[in-house]
Design a protein around this motif. Structure first.
Motif, PDB file in Angstrom:
ATOM      1  N   ARG A 130       0.816  -1.213   0.000  1.00  0.00           N
ATOM      2  CA  ARG A 130       0.000   0.000   0.000  1.00  0.00           C
ATOM      3  C   ARG A 130       0.853   1.269   0.000  1.00  0.00           C
ATOM      4  NH1 ARG A 130      -5.575   0.197   1.487  1.00  0.00           N
ATOM      5  NH2 ARG A 130      -5.227   2.444   1.597  1.00  0.00           N
ATOM      6  N   TYR A 174      -2.511 -12.396  -4.050  1.00  0.00           N
ATOM      7  CA  TYR A 174      -3.084 -11.971  -5.335  1.00  0.00           C
ATOM      8  C   TYR A 174      -4.250 -11.010  -5.125  1.00  0.00           C
ATOM      9  CZ  TYR A 174      -5.265 -12.333  -9.958  1.00  0.00           C
ATOM     10  OH  TYR A 174      -5.823 -12.052 -11.180  1.00  0.00           O
ATOM     11  N   ALA A 175      -5.029 -11.243  -4.057  1.00  0.00           N
ATOM     12  CA  ALA A 175      -6.194 -10.387  -3.784  1.00  0.00           C
ATOM     13  C   ALA A 175      -5.798  -8.962  -3.423  1.00  0.00           C
ATOM     14  CB  ALA A 175      -7.022 -10.998  -2.654  1.00  0.00           C
ATOM     15  N   ARG A 189      -4.087  -6.919  -4.989  1.00  0.00           N
ATOM     16  CA  ARG A 189      -4.013  -6.020  -6.138  1.00  0.00           C
ATOM     17  C   ARG A 189      -5.223  -5.113  -6.217  1.00  0.00           C
ATOM     18  NH1 ARG A 189      -6.966 -10.103  -7.586  1.00  0.00           N
ATOM     19  NH2 ARG A 189      -8.328  -9.997  -9.424  1.00  0.00           N
ATOM     20  N   ARG A 190      -6.359  -5.557  -5.682  1.00  0.00           N
ATOM     21  CA  ARG A 190      -7.594  -4.786  -5.791  1.00  0.00           C
ATOM     22  C   ARG A 190      -7.551  -3.490  -4.990  1.00  0.00           C
ATOM     23  NH1 ARG A 190     -10.092 -10.168  -5.900  1.00  0.00           N
ATOM     24  NH2 ARG A 190     -10.270 -10.160  -3.630  1.00  0.00           N
ATOM     25  N   GLU A 191      -6.674  -3.420  -3.997  1.00  0.00           N
ATOM     26  CA  GLU A 191      -6.611  -2.229  -3.145  1.00  0.00           C
ATOM     27  C   GLU A 191      -5.415  -1.337  -3.460  1.00  0.00           C
ATOM     28  OE1 GLU A 191      -7.408  -2.697   1.038  1.00  0.00           O
ATOM     29  OE2 GLU A 191      -8.177  -4.724   0.707  1.00  0.00           O
ATOM     30  N   GLU A 205      -3.022   1.214  -5.897  1.00  0.00           N
ATOM     31  CA  GLU A 205      -3.144   2.247  -6.921  1.00  0.00           C
ATOM     32  C   GLU A 205      -1.902   2.349  -7.779  1.00  0.00           C
ATOM     33  OE1 GLU A 205      -4.040   5.789  -4.777  1.00  0.00           O
ATOM     34  OE2 GLU A 205      -6.053   5.128  -4.193  1.00  0.00           O
ATOM     35  N   ARG A 207      -4.218 -16.736 -13.910  1.00  0.00           N
ATOM     36  CA  ARG A 207      -3.979 -15.355 -13.465  1.00  0.00           C
ATOM     37  C   ARG A 207      -2.820 -14.730 -14.234  1.00  0.00           C
ATOM     38  NH1 ARG A 207      -4.421 -16.813  -6.981  1.00  0.00           N
ATOM     39  NH2 ARG A 207      -6.710 -16.913  -6.909  1.00  0.00           N
ATOM     40  N   HIS A 217      -3.200 -11.641 -16.938  1.00  0.00           N
ATOM     41  CA  HIS A 217      -2.403 -10.435 -16.651  1.00  0.00           C
ATOM     42  C   HIS A 217      -1.557 -10.069 -17.871  1.00  0.00           C
ATOM     43  CE1 HIS A 217      -0.265  -7.539 -14.170  1.00  0.00           C
ATOM     44  NE2 HIS A 217       0.895  -8.098 -14.501  1.00  0.00           N
TER      45      HIS A 217
END
Length: 884
Positions: free
Chosen positions: A603, A621-622, A624-626, A628, A642, A646
């Protein structure tokens, strides 16, 4: 209620949405767990009466008064204390807002999280909030108590806060995303990192010439330099005693100025002296400051401060001495008190103006006029209270930068270069700065190193000047970088080896690399501190070092939870994997919470940076959704859906394909080399080492290192006790092979099992241990996997049992072993060295021994000594006989 612990977060952290600096208070509210606020009679009424400003706290209701509504409806005391801690700081003049309270696994115990600006004030606010809450519960809270707590918070904050000059630089640096690190309890700061760092102390920078500072400190020497350069200076001389004073007065004539050679802030200066008696008093006053005293001609005119940064004039202020104006009713002391009540006036340099203090100089002025502090000053009469116009003695300033004549700008900039001070304040007395200053119209009084910026930042009249901007422009001209490349590595397993691989690649590319690991701190491949150095203080060591131009920082869970990260952002972040380790420790009760902890690292990746994530790990892997920033993925499987998705979307990835390490940029693939080409893979047998290579390669690619260079770096990275201590370190004996590894959790043993399964040895011995602060099942799993790897197991003890007995640890590991092999040979030899010696002494010819180390350097040193001598000490042989 009891505060069971306080943690201070100084950077991005788990507790505060990753960014805020916060206090984390572990609070046990005791029996109040049974009493939410709506069940405490009169609590909400007392709270609203004594802290009405809490009305502005909105809570999740989203409107003013929301917090009071929550208290009336019923909330827990930890939540109330969070809001009180924030409000006490706010009432003390500290701008804070973030807060959150979380329950823990223990009933009645909460983690109360709230923002702070200065550390000591924040820590005090924690205790103050608890005290106020306790008094509110008991009905004994008073306005006086609350005001007392606020006053102490204000005092602590003022003592720790930056002065206006330093603060202006800090604000400008932060506006430009330049890291700011405080180096002491005062005003010494580091801007930037590593080789790009600049040190400032108040308004003096690391670029400032020490010779220039020395010249400015000697007023007589300064005057000589300026006089020889044909610049207007007042006629004067240096005097050592009263006889020389008398001679000087006769030569110069009244009126005169007397001042110490090396004084500052106007101390010891007396102006406009017109008789012998006053001159003698002034001389004695100056002698209290300095052994040497200057006497010079008094120049009539206004007092101006010319401020120069980077040898350029940036501001000019007309300074007026501390003064009061009569109203025909108040006495002088009352007028002074009234002036000092202005909110912009404070003690010392804490605010933009300084309170006026009555001192010897003030008293002398009053005596001369026949006044006392009780004298009622006539209406409209102006009484100057100081001889000099320094802001530090209560003076005021008017900005006149726009009125300075070009000739005077040239003169000031010439003076700065003559004295060799890139930042300086020049004091000039002149009738009018809009006309060229000559010997007839003014004089240069002195040149000051480390000048104060207050009068220019917030003049009493005129335009405020952003001096911090000029200073930062000087330190970091356009296109100059304050940062160095920073790679942050986190995860459960593989962090240290990945860190070392990246550091080796960067060094091969020509960088001066600093890196931190659980083994130590390394600068340019030199070990500067041994031990677990994966926390924020170790990161600070790297970023503080002026030779480092590339940082690779291992970031472990413990440091993130205890203090936060030691940096504000990274260029590249890596998350290797997330497995069930350290669950139940430091308030982390699930693997999902552990993932949130590790998530702090990616982050903090800057928007133009790269987060490198393990596509084979669902939790990683999850993440990545949070994020920027840019994303890169790595996998052991080139056909992983995946990875394919990608790359089809144009993403960057690294994976294993047909025994090759492959880098894919979108649809374009490049083979880096065969896995077996890289020694750290142990000819492809160490799968987990391949997993460490993949993110390291991506980091190199993103830094635009040539692919051939990256491949060459991997070929020259030889696994050894020197390069990768505690990571598959092989030692060959005549009769057996021994490997030292730091595996200490389930995931580590799973990966080692893949290696031991492929090892050709007919007989395998494991020397194993577990960490005492893990859950029972975690400890049993060590035995469970060890039983699948070895023919014989020796259980040893860690030096630090972490709350468990030797017998308990051995029993739990043995229980895990028996789940797999009921009749397996299991020995418990608590001492690690005795366990190693026993394993070597008992090993059949051709055996493979895997020793899981506690203190890696010590274990390697002992095994190396055994290998060198190929013999065993007597105490070990005795232990062998006893065990047999």
């Amino acid at each position: 209620m009891k505060i069971e612990g306080l943690k201070v977060m100084r950077g991005p952290n788990y507790w505060s949405n990753y960014r805020q600096n916060v206090i984390v208070m572990k609070l046990n509210i005791g029996e109040l767990e049974q009493y939410p606020t709506n069940l405490i009679e009169g609590f909400s009424e007392r709270l609203e009466q004594l802290l009405p400003s809490l009305y502005e706290h909105r809570c999740s209701e989203g409107h003013a008064g929301g917090f009071f509504e929550r208290v009336r409806q019923g909330t827990w005391m930890g939540h109330v204390i969070e809001h009180i801690a924030l409000e006490l700081q706010t009432l003390a003049g500290i701008a804070v807002g973030y807060g959150r309270t979380r329950s823990t696994a223990q009933a009645g115990v909460y983690n109360v999280v709230f923002a702070y600006e200065t550390e000591n004030a924040g820590k005090f606010a924690a205790g103050a909030a608890v005290r106020v809450a306790e008094h509110l519960v008991s009905g004994t809270a008073t306005e006086e108590q609350i005001q007392s707590e606020i006053a102490e918070i204000r005092r602590l904050h003022a003592r720790e806060s930056f002065g206006p000059s330093t603060q202006s630089i800090v604000l400008e640096a932060r506006k430009r995303n330049i890291p700011v690190t405080r180096l002491n309890d005062e005003s010494m700061l580091m801007l930037g990192w590593g080789k790009n760092q600049k040190i400032i102390r108040a308004s003096m920078a690391s670029t400032t010439s020490s010779i220039g500072v020395d010249i400015a400190a000697d007023k007589e020497r300064t005057k000589q330099i300026l006089s020889k350069a044909h610049l207007p200076t007042p006629k004067g001389t240096l005097v050592l005693d009263e006889d020389e004073l008398a001679e000087a007065i006769e030569l110069i004539g009244f009126p005169v100025v007397i001042k110490p050679v090396d004084g500052n802030h106007g101390r010891g200066i007396t102006t406009n002296i017109t008789d012998q008696e006053a001159a003698l008093k002034a001389y004695k006053l100056a002698r209290n400051i300095s052994r040497y005293v200057i006497i010079e001609r008094f120049v009539r005119g206004w007092d101006y401060r010319f401020l120069l940064v980077n040898f350029k004039l940036v501001a000019v202020a007309k300074r007026t001495p501390a003064m009061v104006i009569g109203n025909g009713q108040s006495n002088i002391q009352q007028l002074i008190d009234e002036v000092n009540e202005h909110p912009e006036r404070g003690d010392g340099h804490e605010k933009f103006l300084t309170k006026i203090k009555v001192d010897e100089v003030t008293q002398k002025i009053l005596d001369t006029k026949g006044y006392t502090l009780d004298t009622v000053l006539p209406f409209a009469e102006i009484l100057f209270l100081k001889d000099t116009a320094n802001i530090s003695t209560g003076g005021t300033a008017t900005d006149l930068t726009h009125l300075v004549h070009p000739a005077n700008i040239f003169m000031a900039e010439r003076i700065a270069r003559l004295v060799n001070l890139d930042i300086c304040g020049i004091d000039i007395i002149a009738e009018d700065i809009n006309m060229p200053i000559t010997e007839k119209t003014g004089a240069i009084i002195e040149v000051n190193a480390a000048p104060g910026f207050r009068m220019h930042l917030t003049p009493s009249k005129g335009i405020a000047r952003n001096i911090g901007e000029s200073v930062v422009d000087m330190l970091y001209p356009a296109e100059a970088s304050a940062r160095i490349p920073l790679v942050a590595v986190t995860g459960t397993n593989g962090k240290t080896t990945t860190t070392r691989l990246i550091a080796h690649i960067a060094k091969t590319a020509g960088h001066q690399v600093g890196y931190t690991t659980t083994d130590g701190i390394y600068i340019d491949n030199n070990l500067v501190c041994q031990g677990d150095c994966s926390g924020p203080s170790s990161a600070a060591t790297i970023l503080r070092d002026p030779i480092v131009d590339f940082a690779v920082l291992e970031c472990a869970r413990g440091g993130i939870l205890r203090s936060g990260l030691g940096f504000d952002q990274s260029d590249i972040s890596i998350v290797t994997n997330i497995t069930e380790d350290h669950i139940g420790i430091d308030g982390i009760e699930s693997i999902e919470e552990l993932a949130r902890t590790k998530m702090v690292v990616p982050r903090t990746t800057n928007r133009n940076g790269l987060a490198i994530l393990n596509a084979d790990d669902d939790l990683v892997y999850a993440m990545r959704r949070e994020l920027e920033c840019n994303i890169a993925l790595f996998s052991m499987d080139a056909e992983h859906p995946r990875i394919k998705a990608h790359c089809e979307a144009g993403g960057l990835a690294a994976f294993v394909e047909q025994e090759y390490i492959v880098v894919s940029k979108g649809k374009w693939k490049t083979r880096l080399g065969r896995i077996s080409d890289f020694p750290i893979t142990f000819n492809g047998a160490a799968e987990f080492m391949i997993k460490n290579i993949l993110p390291a390669v991506l980091a190199g690619v993103y830094r635009h290192f040539d692919m051939k260079l990256i491949a060459e770096a991997l070929r020259t990275f030889i696994p050894s006790a020197q390069n990768t201590p505690g990571r598959m370190n092989l030692f060959s004996f005549r009769f057996a092979e021994l490997m030292v590894d730091y595996a200490h959790n389930e995931a580590g043993f799973i990966e080692l099992k893949k290696y031991t399964d492929r090892h050709p040895a007919a007989y395998k011995i494991g020397v194993v241990a577990a960490t005492g602060d893990r859950r029972d099942d975690d400890i049993r799993k060590i035995g469970y996997y060890a039983a699948q790897m070895f023919d014989e197991i020796i259980i040893r003890d860690d030096e630090n049992p972490r709350g468990r007995s030797s017998e308990e640890m051995a029993t739990l590991i043995t229980e895990g072993i028996r789940q797999v092999k009921e009749a397996m040979q299991v020995h418990h030899i608590p001492d690690e060295q005795e366990a190693l010696t026993y394993a070597l002494a008992c090993a059949p010819v051709g055996a493979f021994i895997l020793a899981c180390a506690d203190k890696v350097p010590r274990t390697i040193e002992y095994v190396t000594s055994l290998q060198k001598n190929e013999m065993f000490p007597a105490h070990a042989l005795n232990a062998l006989k006893q065990a047999s």
